[in-house]
Design a protein around this motif. Structure first.
Motif, PDB file in Angstrom:
ATOM      1  N   ASP A 140     -45.495 -13.267  15.450  1.00  0.00           N
ATOM      2  CA  ASP A 140     -46.465 -12.175  15.579  1.00  0.00           C
ATOM      3  C   ASP A 140     -45.959 -10.887  14.968  1.00  0.00           C
ATOM      4  O   ASP A 140     -46.733  -9.965  14.718  1.00  0.00           O
ATOM      5  CB  ASP A 140     -46.765 -11.877  17.054  1.00  0.00           C
ATOM      6  N   HIS A 141     -44.625 -10.810  14.771  1.00  0.00           N
ATOM      7  CA  HIS A 141     -44.081  -9.538  14.322  1.00  0.00           C
ATOM      8  C   HIS A 141     -43.909  -9.453  12.818  1.00  0.00           C
ATOM      9  O   HIS A 141     -43.320  -8.528  12.315  1.00  0.00           O
ATOM     10  CB  HIS A 141     -42.754  -9.262  15.018  1.00  0.00           C
ATOM     11  N   VAL A 142     -44.401 -10.479  12.115  1.00  0.00           N
ATOM     12  CA  VAL A 142     -44.390 -10.408  10.656  1.00  0.00           C
ATOM     13  C   VAL A 142     -45.832 -10.529  10.212  1.00  0.00           C
ATOM     14  O   VAL A 142     -46.590 -11.327  10.763  1.00  0.00           O
ATOM     15  CB  VAL A 142     -43.539 -11.554  10.063  1.00  0.00           C
ATOM     16  N   THR A 143     -46.185  -9.707   9.217  1.00  0.00           N
ATOM     17  CA  THR A 143     -47.588  -9.691   8.809  1.00  0.00           C
ATOM     18  C   THR A 143     -48.025 -11.050   8.267  1.00  0.00           C
ATOM     19  O   THR A 143     -47.244 -11.763   7.633  1.00  0.00           O
ATOM     20  CB  THR A 143     -47.822  -8.588   7.761  1.00  0.00           C
ATOM     21  N   HIS A 144     -49.267 -11.438   8.557  1.00  0.00           N
ATOM     22  CA  HIS A 144     -49.772 -12.726   8.074  1.00  0.00           C
ATOM     23  C   HIS A 144     -50.619 -12.569   6.831  1.00  0.00           C
ATOM     24  O   HIS A 144     -50.949 -13.532   6.171  1.00  0.00           O
ATOM     25  CB  HIS A 144     -50.613 -13.402   9.164  1.00  0.00           C
ATOM     26  N   PHE A 152     -45.677  -5.579   0.332  1.00  0.00           N
ATOM     27  CA  PHE A 152     -44.315  -5.363   0.838  1.00  0.00           C
ATOM     28  C   PHE A 152     -43.302  -5.544  -0.290  1.00  0.00           C
ATOM     29  O   PHE A 152     -42.401  -4.716  -0.474  1.00  0.00           O
ATOM     30  CB  PHE A 152     -44.007  -6.334   1.980  1.00  0.00           C
ATOM     31  N   CYS A 153     -43.468  -6.649  -1.065  1.00  0.00           N
ATOM     32  CA  CYS A 153     -42.548  -6.887  -2.183  1.00  0.00           C
ATOM     33  C   CYS A 153     -42.616  -5.728  -3.170  1.00  0.00           C
ATOM     34  O   CYS A 153     -41.589  -5.217  -3.630  1.00  0.00           O
ATOM     35  CB  CYS A 153     -42.875  -8.195  -2.888  1.00  0.00           C
ATOM     36  N   PRO A 224     -41.904   0.011   3.425  1.00  0.00           N
ATOM     37  CA  PRO A 224     -41.774  -1.451   3.353  1.00  0.00           C
ATOM     38  C   PRO A 224     -41.571  -2.096   4.724  1.00  0.00           C
ATOM     39  O   PRO A 224     -42.129  -3.178   4.992  1.00  0.00           O
ATOM     40  CB  PRO A 224     -40.543  -1.667   2.465  1.00  0.00           C
ATOM     41  N   VAL A 225     -40.811  -1.432   5.589  1.00  0.00           N
ATOM     42  CA  VAL A 225     -40.541  -2.017   6.905  1.00  0.00           C
ATOM     43  C   VAL A 225     -41.833  -2.140   7.708  1.00  0.00           C
ATOM     44  O   VAL A 225     -42.160  -3.195   8.257  1.00  0.00           O
ATOM     45  CB  VAL A 225     -39.498  -1.178   7.671  1.00  0.00           C
ATOM     46  N   GLU A 226     -42.602  -1.038   7.744  1.00  0.00           N
ATOM     47  CA  GLU A 226     -43.851  -1.057   8.508  1.00  0.00           C
ATOM     48  C   GLU A 226     -44.821  -2.086   7.930  1.00  0.00           C
ATOM     49  O   GLU A 226     -45.565  -2.735   8.669  1.00  0.00           O
ATOM     50  CB  GLU A 226     -44.488   0.339   8.499  1.00  0.00           C
ATOM     51  N   LEU A 227     -44.794  -2.241   6.596  1.00  0.00           N
ATOM     52  CA  LEU A 227     -45.640  -3.252   5.960  1.00  0.00           C
ATOM     53  C   LEU A 227     -45.262  -4.645   6.431  1.00  0.00           C
ATOM     54  O   LEU A 227     -46.114  -5.454   6.795  1.00  0.00           O
ATOM     55  CB  LEU A 227     -45.454  -3.184   4.443  1.00  0.00           C
ATOM     56  N   ILE A 229     -43.636  -5.709   9.118  1.00  0.00           N
ATOM     57  CA  ILE A 229     -43.861  -6.078  10.508  1.00  0.00           C
ATOM     58  C   ILE A 229     -45.314  -5.876  10.909  1.00  0.00           C
ATOM     59  O   ILE A 229     -45.658  -5.937  12.085  1.00  0.00           O
ATOM     60  CB  ILE A 229     -42.914  -5.325  11.467  1.00  0.00           C
ATOM     61  N   GLY A 230     -46.174  -5.651   9.908  1.00  0.00           N
ATOM     62  CA  GLY A 230     -47.605  -5.656  10.156  1.00  0.00           C
ATOM     63  C   GLY A 230     -48.124  -4.479  10.947  1.00  0.00           C
ATOM     64  O   GLY A 230     -49.014  -4.611  11.780  1.00  0.00           O
ATOM     65  N   ARG A 231     -47.581  -3.279  10.679  1.00  0.00           N
ATOM     66  CA  ARG A 231     -48.056  -2.103  11.399  1.00  0.00           C
ATOM     67  C   ARG A 231     -49.035  -1.295  10.571  1.00  0.00           C
ATOM     68  O   ARG A 231     -49.527  -0.266  11.024  1.00  0.00           O
ATOM     69  CB  ARG A 231     -46.875  -1.213  11.794  1.00  0.00           C
ATOM     70  N   LEU A 232     -49.262  -1.717   9.330  1.00  0.00           N
ATOM     71  CA  LEU A 232     -50.141  -0.938   8.450  1.00  0.00           C
ATOM     72  C   LEU A 232     -51.321  -1.797   8.013  1.00  0.00           C
ATOM     73  O   LEU A 232     -51.168  -2.992   7.760  1.00  0.00           O
ATOM     74  CB  LEU A 232     -49.382  -0.471   7.213  1.00  0.00           C
ATOM     75  N   GLY A 233     -52.490  -1.176   7.920  1.00  0.00           N
ATOM     76  CA  GLY A 233     -53.633  -1.842   7.321  1.00  0.00           C
ATOM     77  C   GLY A 233     -53.557  -1.734   5.811  1.00  0.00           C
ATOM     78  O   GLY A 233     -52.678  -1.050   5.279  1.00  0.00           O
ATOM     79  N   ARG A 234     -54.485  -2.405   5.112  1.00  0.00           N
ATOM     80  CA  ARG A 234     -54.414  -2.392   3.651  1.00  0.00           C
ATOM     81  C   ARG A 234     -54.615  -0.997   3.083  1.00  0.00           C
ATOM     82  O   ARG A 234     -53.923  -0.589   2.145  1.00  0.00           O
ATOM     83  CB  ARG A 234     -55.476  -3.324   3.078  1.00  0.00           C
ATOM     84  N   ALA A 235     -55.565  -0.247   3.655  1.00  0.00           N
ATOM     85  CA  ALA A 235     -55.858   1.082   3.113  1.00  0.00           C
ATOM     86  C   ALA A 235     -54.651   1.998   3.267  1.00  0.00           C
ATOM     87  O   ALA A 235     -54.242   2.683   2.324  1.00  0.00           O
ATOM     88  CB  ALA A 235     -57.070   1.673   3.833  1.00  0.00           C
TER      89      ALA A 235
END
Lengths: 271, 263
Positions: A140-144, A152-153, A224-227, A229-235
């Motif tokens: 759950d802690h990595v973006t899907h 992120f890359c 990159p970190v927040e990306l 672990i899925g804390r950011l939306g695409r926008a």
């Protein structure tokens, strides 16, 4: 003329990388020492994990969130660390930079190759940590979102480019001032606080956030970190990447300018 | 014997003083940088205590005391320990350590006093200011006994720092390209800015026994607050003494291992 130079640089780049990789493998002990110098995120992990355990989640971060955040920070830091400022400073002071200036390839390109060449070794060392992170923190802690993983890359590559541009600028300052490493020191202090290295940026007071988002520090680590672990939306991610791109262009232009101006006024000892 | 070494120390200090007088501008850059790092060190703490009253039993002013000690020790590390460290690694790499070994004095003494950066002492002033600020916030002052105990533990901390440093140097005899030792040293030391009780489990063990950061900053702070029990203090002093002897032994083994760069 310019085009020929770029083509030459591109042709030489793979060989430069190979030399760099061989060097990284040859000095393994030094390498492990460098790895150990970047353990700060792990210490911060222990610290913030304890804070969350003692009094419950903090600003939306639970203990597991902190674990994911700082493990990701460790990996990103491994992949984006550059030390060109120190090399350049030493070579300018000792006159060794003359050798680089004589070669038919721009010194910044050669430095970039040296700094990039350690990445395979660093990947080898940080990949186990990344996998462990995935295992411990749970899926759950990595973006899907594959798009976000791609971003992120991109942002990690950008973080390297930005860091290199900045460090090269600071290193090239040695052409002009004696204490360019003091500038590096200053830079690192700001970086530690403002990039999310010590504290996830979302824990800072709300009135500070807009400023922190606009500064170049977040793009070098926090973004990159927040990306990841899925804390950011695409926008939000695209917005951050746009700021990152701006700083990359600005820093590289500055690096090329400062280095060029410095090389023109430089005269080596004995030359 | 002892007088000879004292005179030698005096000479080395005098040279360091004269050298630093040539770089007077460093006083300002070092001073400003030191103030700046004080801010950097306090920032994460301010974020934690902006949301919490206490952390592992430490209130904000109490945690500031730990940072004060940390800053003070950092000044000693940067002013007296790190300059020597970089100098000797350079000696080993270039093979010029021969000249040090040939001199009619103890080699360990010579390399340990080879270089000082007195302007770094500014850090100690910053540390003192922070300590004073913390006690004003606490609205009480430490007892003379507590100050004495804290000073004793400061000496212990310096001895420990020096022993760790000596062991690090000894490693450089085997692994020659270690110009980044100072960085490693600094980054391990960085963890000492937090009270050790913040850490749990493996970290606590690591920072108390393996890399005894607790002795460096946490115990002196506890002593200053009057919360350190005598047995822990005694244990710290004795442990450091043992560590010092061990470091000296490792150094002697290492120096036997040294073969000059050209031979």
């Amino acid at each position: 003329m310019r085009g020929a130079g770029v083509a030459r640089a591109l042709r030489a780049f793979p060989s430069l990388l190979r030399v760099g990789v061989a060097e990284a493998v040859a000095y393994r002990a030094e390498f492990v020492v460098w790895l150990l110098t970047t353990t700060m995120p792990l210490i911060m992990l222990a610290l913030w994990g304890e804070v969350a355990r003692e009094g419950g989640p903090l600003g939306g971060f639970s203990g597991a969130d902190f674990t994911a955040y700082f493990l990701a920070a460790f990996v990103v830091r491994q992949l984006t660390g550059v030390w060109v400022a120190w090399d350049m400073n030493r070579e300018i002071r000792e006159g060794l930079i003359s050798m680089r200036l004589l070669r038919p390839i721009h010194p910044l390109v050669a430095y970039a190759a040296e700094n990039l060449a350690v990445l395979p070794m660093r990947l080898l060392l940080s990949l186990p940590v990344a996998l462990a992170a995935l295992f411990i923190a749970g899926r759950d802690h990595v973006t899907h979102d594959p798009a976000l993983l791609g971003l992120f890359c991109l942002s990690t590559a950008g973080a390297w480019l930005l860091g290199f541009g900045l460090m090269a600028t600071i290193g090239a300052l040695a052409f002009f001032i004696e204490s360019s490493l003091a500038v590096a020191d200053l830079w690192f202090g700001l970086f530690f606080v403002c990039s999310g290295y010590f504290v996830p940026l979302s824990l800072f007071p709300a009135w500070l956030r807009p400023t922190l988002d606009l500064l170049p520090f977040r793009a070098m680590l926090g973004l990159p970190v927040e990306l990841l672990i899925g804390r950011l939306g695409r926008a939000e991610a695209l917005h951050g990447l746009a700021i990152e791109l701006f700083w990359i262009l600005a820093c590289w232009a500055l690096a090329l300018f400062v280095f060029g101006a410095g090389a023109r006024r430089y005269s080596a000892y004995g030359a | 014997m002892a007088r000879r070494y004292l005179r030698l120390l005096g000479a080395q200090l005098r040279i360091a003083g004269l050298v630093s007088l040539q770089y007077r501008a460093d006083f300002f850059t070092d001073g400003l940088l030191s103030l700046f790092w004080l801010g950097v060190n306090v920032a994460p703490l301010a974020v934690v205590y902006g949301r919490r009253e206490t952390l592992a039993g430490w209130s904000f002013p109490e945690a500031l005391i730990v940072i004060g000690w940390f800053t003070w020790l950092k000044g000693i590390l940067d002013g007296a320990v790190n300059p020597c460290l970089t100098a000797i690694v350079e000696h080993i790499r270039k093979g010029t350590l021969d000249f040090v070994l040939l001199k009619p004095a103890d080699a360990q003494f010579l390399v340990s006093t080879a270089k000082f950066a007195p302007w770094r002492g500014v850090d100690s002033v910053g540390g003192l200011l922070l300590l004073a600020f913390a006690f004003v916030r606490l609205q009480r002052w430490p007892t003379p006994g507590a100050v004495l105990a804290a000073l004793l533990l400061l000496c212990t901390a310096v001895a420990l720092l020096y022993s760790l440093w000596l062991i690090a140097i000894s490693v450089a005899f085997w692994v020659v390209r270690l110009d980044n030792l100072a960085f490693l040293f600094g980054s391990v030391f960085d963890a000492a800015r937090w009270p050790v009780s913040v850490f749990r489990g493996a970290w606590r063990f690591l920072f108390t026994f393996v890399i005894p950061l607790a002795i460096l900053t946490t115990y002196p702070s506890l002593a200053l607050l009057g919360r350190l029990d005598a047995r822990t203090g005694l244990f710290a002093v004795l442990g450091t003494l043992a560590f010092f002897v061990l470091a000296r032994q490792i150094w002697r083994r290492a120096i036997l291992h040294y073969s000059s760069a050209s031979s």
